[in-house]
Write an enzyme that holds these catalytic residues in place. Structure first.
Site, PDB file in Angstrom:
ATOM      1  CB  ILE A 199      -0.962  -0.012   1.205  1.00 51.57           C
ATOM      2  CG1 ILE A 199      -1.976  -1.153   1.046  1.00 51.57           C
ATOM      3  CG2 ILE A 199      -1.665   1.335   1.361  1.00 51.57           C
ATOM      4  CD1 ILE A 199      -2.752  -1.467   2.305  1.00 51.57           C
ATOM      5  CG  HIS A 200       4.947   3.124   2.091  1.00 56.05           C
ATOM      6  ND1 HIS A 200       4.653   4.387   2.570  1.00 56.05           N
ATOM      7  CD2 HIS A 200       6.287   3.108   1.854  1.00 56.05           C
ATOM      8  CE1 HIS A 200       5.766   5.101   2.622  1.00 56.05           C
ATOM      9  NE2 HIS A 200       6.762   4.349   2.189  1.00 56.05           N
ATOM     10  CB  ALA A 201       4.925   0.166  -2.971  1.00 56.35           C
TER      11      ALA A 201
END
Length: 109
Positions: A77-79
């Site tokens: 999700i961060h990516a």
């Protein structure tokens, strides 16, 4: 956690972050030096980095569409956040170059 997803996530962050930084550098240099052509060239190079990130995202989406399990994690999700931010910054950088050129032409007249 699936090591392949970790690797893909980290590569997505790397390419998106590099592209984002290149766009910011292009806009900063444009503001300091007034060289729109150099800014466009730098943003184009940034687009290649962001394109590499897009390829990773596409591979993940394609795998899931093909029925393969793609483990979702905070890292992935961060990516994705990094990737989407890089796209937005690239688009804004392109608009800023156009705006700068327009203002420069008006000032010169």
């Amino acid at each position: 956690m699936d090591e392949k997803i970790v690797e893909q996530s980290m590569q997505l962050i790397l390419h998106a972050g590099t592209g984002r930084s290149m766009v910011i550098e292009a806009v900063n240099n444009l503001a300091e030096n007034g060289d729109a052509a150099a800014a466009r060239k730098k943003i184009e190079a940034a687009g290649k980095e962001i394109g590499a990130a897009h390829d990773i995202q596409t591979a993940l989406i394609s795998a899931e569409c093909d029925g393969k399990e793609v483990e979702k994690s905070i890292l992935l999700i961060h990516a994705q956040d990094h990737f989407m931010t890089a796209l937005a910054i690239r688009d804004m950088g392109q608009l800023m170059v156009k705006m700068y050129e327009s203002l420069s032409k008006k000032t010169a007249d």
